[in-house]
Design a protein around this motif. Sequence first.
Motif, PDB file in Angstrom:
ATOM      1  N   TRP A  31      15.135  -0.058 -19.261  1.00 56.47           N
ATOM      2  CA  TRP A  31      16.282  -0.476 -20.068  1.00 56.47           C
ATOM      3  C   TRP A  31      16.386   0.255 -21.405  1.00 56.47           C
ATOM      4  O   TRP A  31      17.487   0.440 -21.931  1.00 56.47           O
ATOM      5  N   GLU A  32      15.285   0.674 -21.945  1.00 58.03           N
ATOM      6  CA  GLU A  32      15.338   1.355 -23.241  1.00 58.03           C
ATOM      7  C   GLU A  32      15.972   2.741 -23.153  1.00 58.03           C
ATOM      8  O   GLU A  32      16.259   3.364 -24.168  1.00 58.03           O
ATOM      9  N   SER A  33      16.221   3.191 -21.924  1.00 56.80           N
ATOM     10  CA  SER A  33      16.876   4.489 -21.761  1.00 56.80           C
ATOM     11  C   SER A  33      18.387   4.396 -21.926  1.00 56.80           C
ATOM     12  O   SER A  33      19.042   5.424 -22.163  1.00 56.80           O
ATOM     13  N   PHE A  34      18.959   3.188 -21.803  1.00 54.73           N
ATOM     14  CA  PHE A  34      20.424   3.079 -21.886  1.00 54.73           C
ATOM     15  C   PHE A  34      20.905   1.870 -22.684  1.00 54.73           C
ATOM     16  O   PHE A  34      22.104   1.582 -22.704  1.00 54.73           O
ATOM     17  N   ALA A  35      20.014   1.165 -23.357  1.00 55.62           N
ATOM     18  CA  ALA A  35      20.418   0.005 -24.157  1.00 55.62           C
ATOM     19  C   ALA A  35      19.614  -0.028 -25.445  1.00 55.62           C
ATOM     20  O   ALA A  35      18.534   0.548 -25.545  1.00 55.62           O
ATOM     21  N   VAL A  36      20.175  -0.727 -26.434  1.00 62.33           N
ATOM     22  CA  VAL A  36      19.511  -0.902 -27.727  1.00 62.33           C
ATOM     23  C   VAL A  36      19.120  -2.366 -27.857  1.00 62.33           C
ATOM     24  O   VAL A  36      19.935  -3.255 -27.583  1.00 62.33           O
ATOM     25  N   PHE A  37      17.887  -2.632 -28.270  1.00 59.64           N
ATOM     26  CA  PHE A  37      17.409  -4.002 -28.465  1.00 59.64           C
ATOM     27  C   PHE A  37      17.188  -4.230 -29.962  1.00 59.64           C
ATOM     28  O   PHE A  37      16.416  -3.516 -30.596  1.00 59.64           O
ATOM     29  N   VAL A  38      17.896  -5.218 -30.489  1.00 57.51           N
ATOM     30  CA  VAL A  38      17.812  -5.553 -31.914  1.00 57.51           C
ATOM     31  C   VAL A  38      17.299  -6.982 -32.038  1.00 57.51           C
ATOM     32  O   VAL A  38      17.852  -7.899 -31.416  1.00 57.51           O
ATOM     33  N   LEU A  39      16.267  -7.179 -32.827  1.00 56.81           N
ATOM     34  CA  LEU A  39      15.748  -8.525 -33.047  1.00 56.81           C
ATOM     35  C   LEU A  39      16.769  -9.356 -33.814  1.00 56.81           C
ATOM     36  O   LEU A  39      17.521  -8.833 -34.642  1.00 56.81           O
ATOM     37  N   GLU A  40      16.776 -10.636 -33.539  1.00 56.10           N
ATOM     38  CA  GLU A  40      17.740 -11.516 -34.203  1.00 56.10           C
ATOM     39  C   GLU A  40      17.611 -11.464 -35.722  1.00 56.10           C
ATOM     40  O   GLU A  40      18.608 -11.527 -36.441  1.00 56.10           O
ATOM     41  N   LYS A  41      16.400 -11.336 -36.213  1.00 56.40           N
ATOM     42  CA  LYS A  41      16.193 -11.309 -37.663  1.00 56.40           C
ATOM     43  C   LYS A  41      16.719 -10.027 -38.302  1.00 56.40           C
ATOM     44  O   LYS A  41      16.848  -9.944 -39.525  1.00 56.40           O
ATOM     45  N   SER A  88       0.824  -1.206   0.000  1.00 56.77           N
ATOM     46  CA  SER A  88       0.000   0.000   0.000  1.00 56.77           C
ATOM     47  C   SER A  88       0.860   1.260   0.000  1.00 56.77           C
ATOM     48  O   SER A  88       0.573   2.227  -0.728  1.00 56.77           O
ATOM     49  N   GLU A  89       1.911   1.269   0.796  1.00 54.12           N
ATOM     50  CA  GLU A  89       2.775   2.445   0.871  1.00 54.12           C
ATOM     51  C   GLU A  89       3.541   2.653  -0.430  1.00 54.12           C
ATOM     52  O   GLU A  89       3.778   3.793  -0.838  1.00 54.12           O
ATOM     53  N   ILE A  90       3.939   1.558  -1.093  1.00 53.90           N
ATOM     54  CA  ILE A  90       4.656   1.679  -2.366  1.00 53.90           C
ATOM     55  C   ILE A  90       3.718   2.207  -3.449  1.00 53.90           C
ATOM     56  O   ILE A  90       4.085   3.086  -4.240  1.00 53.90           O
ATOM     57  N   GLU A  91       2.507   1.675  -3.494  1.00 59.04           N
ATOM     58  CA  GLU A  91       1.536   2.111  -4.501  1.00 59.04           C
ATOM     59  C   GLU A  91       1.157   3.577  -4.335  1.00 59.04           C
ATOM     60  O   GLU A  91       0.809   4.253  -5.309  1.00 59.04           O
ATOM     61  N   ASN A  92       1.237   4.057  -3.113  1.00 59.17           N
ATOM     62  CA  ASN A  92       0.894   5.460  -2.831  1.00 59.17           C
ATOM     63  C   ASN A  92       2.135   6.276  -2.474  1.00 59.17           C
ATOM     64  O   ASN A  92       2.041   7.224  -1.678  1.00 59.17           O
ATOM     65  N   ALA A  93       3.261   5.918  -3.049  1.00 63.03           N
ATOM     66  CA  ALA A  93       4.514   6.609  -2.744  1.00 63.03           C
ATOM     67  C   ALA A  93       4.440   8.074  -3.170  1.00 63.03           C
ATOM     68  O   ALA A  93       3.926   8.390  -4.255  1.00 63.03           O
ATOM     69  N   PRO A  94       4.920   8.968  -2.331  1.00 59.36           N
ATOM     70  CA  PRO A  94       4.939  10.394  -2.714  1.00 59.36           C
ATOM     71  C   PRO A  94       5.878  10.619  -3.893  1.00 59.36           C
ATOM     72  O   PRO A  94       6.929   9.988  -3.999  1.00 59.36           O
ATOM     73  N   ILE A  95       5.475  11.498  -4.769  1.00 67.56           N
ATOM     74  CA  ILE A  95       6.259  11.763  -5.976  1.00 67.56           C
ATOM     75  C   ILE A  95       7.526  12.531  -5.611  1.00 67.56           C
ATOM     76  O   ILE A  95       7.480  13.542  -4.901  1.00 67.56           O
ATOM     77  N   VAL A  96       8.656  12.035  -6.090  1.00 65.97           N
ATOM     78  CA  VAL A  96       9.938  12.706  -5.886  1.00 65.97           C
ATOM     79  C   VAL A  96      10.617  12.856  -7.238  1.00 65.97           C
ATOM     80  O   VAL A  96      10.460  12.024  -8.123  1.00 65.97           O
ATOM     81  N   ASN A  97      11.345  13.899  -7.411  1.00 64.58           N
ATOM     82  CA  ASN A  97      12.057  14.154  -8.669  1.00 64.58           C
ATOM     83  C   ASN A  97      13.558  14.014  -8.515  1.00 64.58           C
ATOM     84  O   ASN A  97      14.227  13.411  -9.356  1.00 64.58           O
ATOM     85  N   ASN A  98      14.082  14.535  -7.465  1.00 61.64           N
ATOM     86  CA  ASN A  98      15.516  14.477  -7.225  1.00 61.64           C
ATOM     87  C   ASN A  98      15.795  13.601  -6.008  1.00 61.64           C
ATOM     88  O   ASN A  98      15.370  13.902  -4.903  1.00 61.64           O
ATOM     89  N   VAL A  99      16.496  12.505  -6.262  1.00 64.29           N
ATOM     90  CA  VAL A  99      16.839  11.569  -5.198  1.00 64.29           C
ATOM     91  C   VAL A  99      18.354  11.423  -5.172  1.00 64.29           C
ATOM     92  O   VAL A  99      18.979  11.174  -6.212  1.00 64.29           O
ATOM     93  N   ALA A 100      18.934  11.570  -4.006  1.00 62.15           N
ATOM     94  CA  ALA A 100      20.381  11.449  -3.883  1.00 62.15           C
ATOM     95  C   ALA A 100      20.842  10.074  -4.353  1.00 62.15           C
ATOM     96  O   ALA A 100      20.274   9.054  -3.959  1.00 62.15           O
ATOM     97  N   ASN A 101      21.858  10.062  -5.216  1.00 60.04           N
ATOM     98  CA  ASN A 101      22.485   8.841  -5.742  1.00 60.04           C
ATOM     99  C   ASN A 101      21.582   8.034  -6.664  1.00 60.04           C
ATOM    100  O   ASN A 101      21.926   6.908  -7.025  1.00 60.04           O
ATOM    101  N   LEU A 102      20.440   8.566  -7.052  1.00 60.83           N
ATOM    102  CA  LEU A 102      19.555   7.893  -8.002  1.00 60.83           C
ATOM    103  C   LEU A 102      19.259   8.842  -9.156  1.00 60.83           C
ATOM    104  O   LEU A 102      18.934  10.014  -8.940  1.00 60.83           O
ATOM    105  N   TYR A 103      19.337   8.298 -10.374  1.00 61.67           N
ATOM    106  CA  TYR A 103      19.041   9.101 -11.558  1.00 61.67           C
ATOM    107  C   TYR A 103      17.671   8.676 -12.075  1.00 61.67           C
ATOM    108  O   TYR A 103      17.494   7.559 -12.588  1.00 61.67           O
ATOM    109  N   ALA A 104      16.696   9.564 -11.919  1.00 65.73           N
ATOM    110  CA  ALA A 104      15.295   9.216 -12.154  1.00 65.73           C
ATOM    111  C   ALA A 104      15.011   8.611 -13.534  1.00 65.73           C
ATOM    112  O   ALA A 104      14.236   7.641 -13.629  1.00 65.73           O
ATOM    113  N   PRO A 105      15.587   9.127 -14.637  1.00 67.49           N
ATOM    114  CA  PRO A 105      15.247   8.559 -15.956  1.00 67.49           C
ATOM    115  C   PRO A 105      15.631   7.091 -16.132  1.00 67.49           C
ATOM    116  O   PRO A 105      15.150   6.441 -17.064  1.00 67.49           O
ATOM    117  N   LEU A 106      16.484   6.559 -15.256  1.00 65.44           N
ATOM    118  CA  LEU A 106      16.871   5.150 -15.366  1.00 65.44           C
ATOM    119  C   LEU A 106      15.761   4.210 -14.902  1.00 65.44           C
ATOM    120  O   LEU A 106      15.792   3.020 -15.225  1.00 65.44           O
TER     121      LEU A 106
END
Length: 634
Positions: free
Chosen positions: A563-573, A270-288
């Motif tokens: 993962w799509e923020s820092f890696a490229v996914f290419v289909l085998e074909k 319940s607490e995770i689902e209702n977590a307060p919105i944060v933008n800047n977190v020390a040692n964490l880069y949000a777009p990841l």
Amino acid sequence: MGQEMLSIFQLEKRRSLWLIGITVAMILAFQYLELPYGNVQPIVLFANKIPTSDSIRFQAADLPSESEMFNNKTILNQANSTDKNSLEIVNETRTSEKKDTVSSTGFISEPGMESSRSLGFDESSTVESNGISNNGSATEQAGNLGLRFYNNTISHSPSRAIIPTNLSPPPSPTKESPNIIPPMLSNDDDETDFTEDESFRPLKDDMNIVGNDSSINSAPRETKSSQRPLPEVTTIAEMNELLLLNRASYNSMRPRWSSAVDQELLQARSEIENAPIVNNVANLYAPLFRNVSRFKRSYELMERTLKVYVYREGAKPIMHSPYLLGIYASEGWFMRLMEGNKQFVTQDPKRAHLFYLPFSSRMLEETLYVPNSHSSRNLVQYLKDYVDMIAGKHRFWNRTGGADHFLVACHDWAPTETRRHMARCLRALCNADVKEGFVLGKDVSLPETYVRNAQRPTRNIGGNRVSRRKTLAFFAGGMHGYVRPILLQHWENKDPDMKIFGTLPKSKGNRNYIQYMKSSKYCICAKGYEVNSPRVVEAIFYECVPVIISDNFVPPFFEMLNWESFAVFVLEKEIPNLKNILLSIPQKRYLEMQMMVRKVQQHFLWHRSPVKYDIFHMILHSIWYNRVFTVRAR
């Protein structure tokens, strides 16, 4: 008077006929709909009808009664590959009877069930009997964009374990207690064998072996026991959707008795689902992250709440023997740090939210596999004996059927070895193949980390700055599987910007290989025999953008990282178009991804003493997070 009696008799006759007709109609309706009313036996026209996946429809929020066990089945219907949004939630149920013994059972084989071809297992549909009813047995196989659960009662005949004379297997109870919930079985056959092909190989360095019989144009082949064509590709975007579907529909087994730890986990959810919105977190880069606010709150709750009980049972070297070098080092490092941890480990199992099964899949292979036997039956039997011993000695496995237990295993064969008797457990696996039983939302994709120096696991990390990365793309490695030969066919010695090789000449500390990674923009992470490869984490080590060519591979920490923020996914074909795909990425976008790789690096590093947000804590958090979102209250 006679006429009056005749009228009454005819009236009663008509009433009886109507009553019989209505009764038969209701029975036929129940049989046609196959409603989940316990042990209703098929009769009349439906005596030979086998329940199908379309038998029963229900709302995802419905919960089973105490006497019934439901295995939710979520299928994203892809008829003609056009309707990807039609969701069908199906529930196949069978009443779970508490019995000690059963003389024999039938085996229902799903049409098109795929064998473990990628492991080289040749599985035939055999049915035997050992007098034990494994209620609620299931196989967890992610199908065509769907999570499939089958609840079949299967008779199982344990194979004789072939064990070296200097090793004693864990004792199993001499008599099954009626209070022990048997380990979960798959509805696959009883035996697990290897086929005579290149997919079976000894434990060796992934990047220093060249296959003997690799064909340039080779493609995955069906084994003799395959009953359907090879599965379609599940793209990374489809995995994102599947994760949400599974999260909404999957439920672990309802506990047999209540516990305070369940309420603590539900409160955390319940607490995770209702977590307060944060933008800047020390040692964490949000777009990841998918949702950095949820991650931050969940991580804080893990640090404050989580308690893990580590079973002391089990003999070395399979149990309690962390191996810290090589491509399977992740399971060893986690074992070492988990068993020595004072923050999360508790000596009181009643306080535990999770229970750790401390075995090494690498040591299991190295200790018990009989060379040239092409069989893993004794390995599977060893794990079964271990689980039986745990269930017979402790009451905690029986409370949830193993749903609050977890394992961490990096060897390629671990999914097959654990899918039967540990299927309900939270499984952290390097071989995270969504088409081979990896359950998104329950199982955790374990990073495969190549550790070359146990004293300094972070030695040599980092790479050249962008201006000194002159090579567009780099790959080197043995010709394992079918993808790498195709990669070399199209790109080896074909383009100066594409440094695509087979096995590189040996160098001290693999310097040539590492230097190529440090000086390349993109590092190709092509699958070998299995979907996983240590190159994914190595690329992050050396700040090279990973290019993952491995259909159906669930990347590590998938439930948290974007993962799509820092890696490229290419289909085998798309291998023939590889260079065009990479060149189509704008320079600005490449610079963003390369910066993201540097930011995410901290989450993939081992430290001899764990550090906040490092790989040890990320693995533990993913297990904690999946348990929080699959737990059920009594």
